[in-house]
Design a protein around this motif. Structure first.
Motif, mmCIF file in Angstrom:
data_model
loop_
_atom_site.group_PDB
_atom_site.id
_atom_site.type_symbol
_atom_site.label_atom_id
_atom_site.label_comp_id
_atom_site.label_asym_id
_atom_site.label_seq_id
_atom_site.Cartn_x
_atom_site.Cartn_y
_atom_site.Cartn_z
ATOM 1 N N LYS B 337 0.833 -1.209 0.000
ATOM 2 C CA LYS B 337 0.000 0.000 0.000
ATOM 3 C C LYS B 337 0.865 1.256 0.000
ATOM 4 O O LYS B 337 1.962 1.289 0.553
ATOM 5 N N ILE B 338 0.324 2.289 -0.666
ATOM 6 C CA ILE B 338 0.968 3.599 -0.643
ATOM 7 C C ILE B 338 -0.088 4.628 -0.247
ATOM 8 O O ILE B 338 -1.292 4.333 -0.319
ATOM 9 N N ILE B 339 0.351 5.780 0.180
ATOM 10 C CA ILE B 339 -0.602 6.834 0.537
ATOM 11 C C ILE B 339 -0.584 7.897 -0.564
ATOM 12 O O ILE B 339 0.456 8.477 -0.866
ATOM 13 N N ILE B 340 -1.747 8.121 -1.167
ATOM 14 C CA ILE B 340 -1.875 9.162 -2.190
ATOM 15 C C ILE B 340 -3.068 10.037 -1.817
ATOM 16 O O ILE B 340 -4.163 9.512 -1.595
ATOM 17 N N GLN B 341 -2.855 11.321 -1.773
ATOM 18 C CA GLN B 341 -3.922 12.273 -1.392
ATOM 19 C C GLN B 341 -4.626 11.806 -0.119
ATOM 20 O O GLN B 341 -5.855 11.733 -0.056
ATOM 21 N N ASP B 342 -3.837 11.458 0.862
ATOM 22 C CA ASP B 342 -4.333 11.004 2.182
ATOM 23 C C ASP B 342 -5.114 9.701 2.127
ATOM 24 O O ASP B 342 -5.773 9.327 3.103
ATOM 25 N N LYS B 343 -5.087 9.039 1.003
ATOM 26 C CA LYS B 343 -5.833 7.782 0.901
ATOM 27 C C LYS B 343 -4.863 6.611 0.806
ATOM 28 O O LYS B 343 -3.863 6.685 0.100
ATOM 29 N N GLU B 344 -5.200 5.539 1.518
ATOM 30 C CA GLU B 344 -4.383 4.337 1.423
ATOM 31 C C GLU B 344 -4.768 3.582 0.145
ATOM 32 O O GLU B 344 -5.920 3.205 -0.020
ATOM 33 N N VAL B 345 -3.808 3.394 -0.737
ATOM 34 C CA VAL B 345 -4.087 2.777 -2.033
ATOM 35 C C VAL B 345 -3.339 1.442 -2.128
ATOM 36 O O VAL B 345 -2.116 1.408 -1.990
ATOM 37 N N PRO B 346 -4.076 0.326 -2.352
ATOM 38 C CA PRO B 346 -3.392 -0.973 -2.475
ATOM 39 C C PRO B 346 -2.605 -1.055 -3.775
ATOM 40 O O PRO B 346 -3.040 -0.538 -4.809
ATOM 41 N N THR B 347 -1.444 -1.697 -3.728
ATOM 42 C CA THR B 347 -0.590 -1.764 -4.912
ATOM 43 C C THR B 347 -0.483 -3.176 -5.470
ATOM 44 O O THR B 347 -0.559 -4.158 -4.746
ATOM 45 N N GLY B 348 -0.300 -3.225 -6.776
ATOM 46 C CA GLY B 348 0.016 -4.477 -7.463
ATOM 47 C C GLY B 348 1.060 -4.138 -8.514
ATOM 48 O O GLY B 348 1.318 -2.959 -8.772
ATOM 49 N N ALA B 349 1.654 -5.160 -9.109
ATOM 50 C CA ALA B 349 2.702 -4.894 -10.092
ATOM 51 C C ALA B 349 2.408 -5.621 -11.390
ATOM 52 O O ALA B 349 1.585 -6.533 -11.438
ATOM 53 N N LEU B 350 3.066 -5.189 -12.448
ATOM 54 C CA LEU B 350 3.026 -5.941 -13.701
ATOM 55 C C LEU B 350 4.339 -6.676 -13.900
ATOM 56 O O LEU B 350 4.424 -7.681 -14.577
#
Lengths: 135, 397
Positions: B337-350
């Motif tokens: 997860k990363i924080i963008i605009q105060d929101k926790e955003v789950p991450t995935g990769a290609l």
């Protein structure tokens, strides 16, 4: 208390039966609907989690079978092809039930069909066609 | 004390070379310091595995009897480029079959195309070749339809004009609807973020100023041996960099080549991007000779020191706007997860880190086993001060 995740396939003529109601009312089972849809041939497909006493569960399942509804464990409907998976992890943030999991030490993906709710999000996300859902 | 590639090769041939992966070097430098590690280690292996669109194969399928000068060619109904010699043709990884519905039913599935054919060809499957032409005195035949197999082709060469991007965008979606992109399915309102780099294992992030990787560098390519032949298209060395010289934006790229016959379909995989198209994932491993302390220091870079730009793919990317939402590092991206605009955003990769790690270890074994020696580049890649940049298109009426 026993819990089962099953896929019910309703032939056209049984689609209008209030099966969920009967499972709750007559067999004292907890029913959680995970997904429900009717295909263009008007066959119904219901993915449910049912839980209750073993005896009630057996009786409930027999009731469903008696109606001509096909019942099968959820695991049989979804296939994760390990040899196709490259462990890229594109599916990981999209899987709502954590059936697809990532070990962050090995960075390898694994799949636990018991947690899958057949939402199909991974189908569109997987670039390697490593997931297959048999409808 | 500086080393030369010739000295390292001597040690490789004697089976004495000290080879570690770009992950292992991090701990070594941490424990022993860069001075000692640079003395002890000869080679650091780097690797990456992910979709690389500018990839393809050229091949010569042999002259039919009577002869044809193939004007148009299809492989399993996928068009290949035939504007070369009579029976030479180039198949690109992103080519789609004739009559593919593309995005007419949105989002399109894109189940098959150039990348999949290359995977099948490498795996030894027969492929249907169709060619048409006009008649000439020396090439009278107008139509040809036959099966081809990799083992019967005269030459079949993987030649990728742009691979191995040095860093890449992290894609997110700020809009209210799902975006289907070349970086994958992006859920609305920052529902997920997708990155595509092996980070601390990635070749050009371990040689950020191109001090060792250049024209003629021998590499692991698709499971076989290949070479760097040029900078890749869109090579853009002069971007914003950190104090560690590592670019914070997509920067350098490589053009690579290798004999497809010795490759393996495990490392060349057809890719289907829903709503976007097809491409191919390529596995690449590049050895970095530890010639001095500076080079050693660069290879010790770790995920937390490599930053990538977060870009909105619903508007900013397609409109070629410059906005960068944030910079995040690969340790954060890999945490899930990363924080963008105060929101926790789950991450995935290609990009597959697991596969990159596997390649780095295979290359390490090849070098340790004396099977793979290093080459001296005949020319280094254009670097920061070369004046080479990636220009946008200026349209003219």
């Amino acid at each position: 208390m026993l819990k089962k995740r099953v896929v019910l396939t309703f032939p056209k003529e049984t689609v209008e039966q209030p099966i969920t109601y009967h499972l709750i009312k007559n067999y004292d089972l907890m029913v959680n609907i995970l997904s429900a849809k009717i295909n263009p041939d008007e066959e119904g497909r219901l993915v449910i989690e049912i839980s209750g006493q073993r005896k009630n569960l057996d009786n409930g399942i027999n009731y469903i079978k008696g109606l001509g509804v096909t019942i099968q464990p959820l695991a049989q409907d979804v296939k994760w092809k390990e040899d196709r998976c490259t462990h890229c992890t594109a599916c990981i943030p999209l899987c709502p039930s954590h059936a697809l999991m990532l070990d962050r030490v090995t960075m390898k993906v694994s799949f636990d069909s018991d947690h899958c709710i057949l939402c199909g999000f991974c189908l569109k996300a997987c670039p390697y066609q490593a997931v297959e859902i048999l409808y | 004390m500086a080393k030369t590639i010739a000295q390292i090769n001597d040690r490789i041939k004697k089976g004495e070379a000290v080879v570690v992966t770009a992950e292992e070097i991090i701990d070594l430098v941490n424990k022993k310091g860069v001075k000692q590690t640079a003395k002890e280690v000869d080679v650091v292996t780097t690797a990456t595995f992910g979709p690389m669109c500018s990839s393809g194969i050229y091949f010569n399928f042999g002259h039919s009897k009577p002869r044809i000068k193939a004007q148009k060619v299809w492989l399993n109904n996928v068009p290949a480029y035939a504007g070369l010699g009579a029976v030479d043709t180039y198949l690109g990884a992103t080519e789609l079959p004739e009559n593919d519905p593309t995005n007419t039913i949105y989002p399109g599935e894109f189940k098959y195309g150039g990348g999949h054919i290359i995977e099948e060809l490498v795996a030894g499957k027969d492929i249907r070749l169709k060619a048409i032409s006009y008649r000439t005195d020396c090439y009278p035949r107008k139509e040809l339809e036959t099966w081809i197999n990799i083992k019967d082709l005269n030459e079949v060469v993987l030649f990728n004009p742009r691979n191995c991007y040095q860093n890449y965008n992290v894609a997110v979606n700020l809009s209210d609807k799902v975006c289907y992109t070349y970086l994958g399915v992006l859920q609305p309102r920052l529902g997920n973020a997708i990155y595509c780099s092996a980070g601390q294992l990635s070749p050009l992030l371990n040689d950020p100023l191109y001090l060792t990787i250049g024209l003629g560098s021998r590499i692991f390519l698709g499971g076989g041996i290949g070479y760097v032949v040029w900078q890749g298209t869109q090579h853009n060395p002069d971007v914003v960099r950190g104090e560690n010289k590592v670019p914070k934006r997509p920067a350098g790229t490589l053009a690579v080549i290798g004999d497809l016959k010795q490759m393996n379909s495990q490392w060349l995989r057809g890719v289907s991007m829903t709503g976007y198209g097809v491409t191919m994932a390529v596995g690449i491993g590049i050895p970095i000779p530890i010639l001095n302390e500076e080079i050693c220091q660069y290879t010790a870079v770790k995920d937390s020191q490599i930053y990538a730009p977060v870009i909105d793919y619903s508007r900013v990317y397609p409109e070629r706007e410059p906005d960068v939402l944030a910079e995040v590092n690969y340790a954060q991206l890999k945490s899930g997860k990363i924080i963008i605009q105060d929101k926790e955003v789950p991450t995935g990769a290609l990009s597959s880190y697991a596969k990159a790690r596997e390649i780095a270890n295979i290359l390490k074994e090849w070098i340790q086993g004396g099977k793979f020696t290093l080459t001296e580049p005949v020319q280094l890649l254009p670097s920061v001060d070369s004046g080479i940049t990636c220009q946008p298109l200026n349209e003219r009426p």
